[in-house]
Enzyme design. Sequence first.
Site, PDB file in Angstrom:
ATOM      1  N   LYS A   1      27.329  -0.573   3.099  1.00  0.00           N
ATOM      2  CA  LYS A   1      27.469  -0.615   5.145  1.00  0.00           C
ATOM      3  C   LYS A   1      26.740   0.130   6.146  1.00  0.00           C
ATOM      4  O   LYS A   1      26.463   1.348   6.378  1.00  0.00           O
ATOM      5  CB  LYS A   1      28.399  -1.948   5.849  1.00  0.00           C
ATOM      6  CG  LYS A   1      28.873  -3.017   4.916  1.00  0.00           C
ATOM      7  CD  LYS A   1      29.172  -4.031   5.908  1.00  0.00           C
ATOM      8  CE  LYS A   1      30.887  -3.556   5.772  1.00  0.00           C
ATOM      9  NZ  LYS A   1      31.888  -3.575   4.781  1.00  0.00           N
TER      10      LYS A   1
ATOM     11  N   ARG B   1      42.488  -5.057  -0.143  1.00  0.00           N
ATOM     12  CA  ARG B   1      41.330  -5.061   1.525  1.00  0.00           C
ATOM     13  C   ARG B   1      40.327  -6.533   0.997  1.00  0.00           C
ATOM     14  O   ARG B   1      39.445  -7.435   1.688  1.00  0.00           O
ATOM     15  CB  ARG B   1      40.621  -3.862   1.273  1.00  0.00           C
ATOM     16  CG  ARG B   1      41.687  -2.815   2.329  1.00  0.00           C
ATOM     17  CD  ARG B   1      41.175  -1.938   1.711  1.00  0.00           C
ATOM     18  NE  ARG B   1      40.103  -1.537   2.245  1.00  0.00           N
ATOM     19  CZ  ARG B   1      38.856  -0.208   1.789  1.00  0.00           C
ATOM     20  NH1 ARG B   1      39.460   0.637   0.722  1.00  0.00           N
ATOM     21  NH2 ARG B   1      37.827   0.134   2.521  1.00  0.00           N
TER      22      ARG B   1
ATOM     23  N   ARG C   1      34.973   6.788  -4.948  1.00  0.00           N
ATOM     24  CA  ARG C   1      34.656   7.281  -3.993  1.00  0.00           C
ATOM     25  C   ARG C   1      34.695   8.103  -2.892  1.00  0.00           C
ATOM     26  O   ARG C   1      36.051   8.247  -3.225  1.00  0.00           O
ATOM     27  CB  ARG C   1      33.941   5.929  -2.551  1.00  0.00           C
ATOM     28  CG  ARG C   1      33.855   6.447  -0.905  1.00  0.00           C
ATOM     29  CD  ARG C   1      33.468   5.066  -0.237  1.00  0.00           C
ATOM     30  NE  ARG C   1      34.330   4.438  -0.093  1.00  0.00           N
ATOM     31  CZ  ARG C   1      34.068   3.262   1.036  1.00  0.00           C
ATOM     32  NH1 ARG C   1      33.017   3.296   1.721  1.00  0.00           N
ATOM     33  NH2 ARG C   1      35.214   3.367   1.908  1.00  0.00           N
TER      34      ARG C   1
HETATM   35  P1  AMP Z   1      36.780  -0.205   7.139  1.00  0.00           P
HETATM   36  O1  AMP Z   1      36.451   1.698   7.260  1.00  0.00           O
HETATM   37  O2  AMP Z   1      35.480  -0.701   7.627  1.00  0.00           O
HETATM   38  O3  AMP Z   1      36.278   0.048   5.307  1.00  0.00           O
HETATM   39  O4  AMP Z   1      37.657  -0.051   8.051  1.00  0.00           O
HETATM   40  C1  AMP Z   1      39.152   0.453   7.249  1.00  0.00           C
HETATM   41  C2  AMP Z   1      40.965  -0.454   8.137  1.00  0.00           C
HETATM   42  O5  AMP Z   1      39.849  -0.454   9.804  1.00  0.00           O
HETATM   43  C3  AMP Z   1      39.963  -2.079   7.346  1.00  0.00           C
HETATM   44  O6  AMP Z   1      40.872  -2.068   6.304  1.00  0.00           O
HETATM   45  C4  AMP Z   1      41.153  -2.360   8.888  1.00  0.00           C
HETATM   46  O7  AMP Z   1      43.070  -2.092   8.340  1.00  0.00           O
HETATM   47  C5  AMP Z   1      40.236  -1.933   9.658  1.00  0.00           C
HETATM   48  N1  AMP Z   1      39.366  -2.438  10.232  1.00  0.00           N
HETATM   49  C6  AMP Z   1      38.422  -1.691  11.130  1.00  0.00           C
HETATM   50  N2  AMP Z   1      37.585  -2.855  11.529  1.00  0.00           N
HETATM   51  C7  AMP Z   1      38.737  -3.142  11.738  1.00  0.00           C
HETATM   52  C8  AMP Z   1      37.838  -4.818  12.330  1.00  0.00           C
HETATM   53  N3  AMP Z   1      37.016  -4.866  12.899  1.00  0.00           N
HETATM   54  N4  AMP Z   1      39.371  -5.448  12.762  1.00  0.00           N
HETATM   55  C9  AMP Z   1      40.279  -4.847  12.284  1.00  0.00           C
HETATM   56  N5  AMP Z   1      41.271  -4.335  11.596  1.00  0.00           N
HETATM   57  C10 AMP Z   1      39.684  -2.843  10.781  1.00  0.00           C
END
Ligand code: AMP
Length: 217
Positions: A13, A171, A127
């Site tokens: 993404k 996750r 990664r």
């Molecule tokens: P990402 O970089 O999108 O994989 O996000 C990393 C971490 O940030 C996730 O595992 C969550 O702990 C937190 N996070 C990111 N976006 C959200 C969201 N929209 N709602 C809740 N937690 C989020």
Amino acid sequence: MNLVLLGPPGVGKGTQGRMLSETLEVPWLSSGDMLRDAVREGTALGKRADGSMRQGELVEDSLIVEIMGERLRRADATKGFILDGYPRTRGQAEALAAVLAQLGRTLSAALLLDLPDEDVVTRLSGRRICERCGRVYHVEFDPPERDGRCDVDDGELIRRDDDRPETIRRRLVVYHREIEPLLRYYEAEWVLRRIDGSGPPAEVNKRFEAVLASAGV
Ligand code: AMP
């Protein structure tokens, strides 16, 4: 063009969001990046988010809804946006719809970038990210020219704290728990489009452009 990118962690993404952001000339807004910045800077918000992020759990809706609502109201997002990582829950999707309604706007499309779990694990475990510019590499599929250094700015390549096997698994569990209600929500709104996330970034990007063209957005 108001876009939401959905899909498992590590599906690309961020990579696709950056590419689309250049072609469409609208900002790419990653909720994960904003939270990681807050954690790095040690803000009150970062302190509240840190524990959940380390465990691969979601931060509370109220916290992220506030950050994203504020971000979407800024001037650079008025001509459009690409949201990456937000919304993650049905409650967040409803909060986003409310903000857009206040701004007199609607979502152009919710794009689901899909990939089987085993491929997600392979991608995330290899990664590496440039500490300086955020460019993403993979130790096997997209290695840098020099080990551990970014091709663009020579920054150090690091592994995200949550890209470790136990956290990756957590996750994915969280992802599967939250995604179904979100997909049903966007299906009912007629904005959901599915895109195969396998293969190299340039190929996936072509699929994105084809889907956006056929959706007329
Ligand atoms: P990402 O970089 O999108 O994989 O996000 C990393 C971490 O940030 C996730 O595992 C969550 O702990 C937190 N996070 C990111 N976006 C959200 C969201 N929209 N709602 C809740 N937690 C989020």
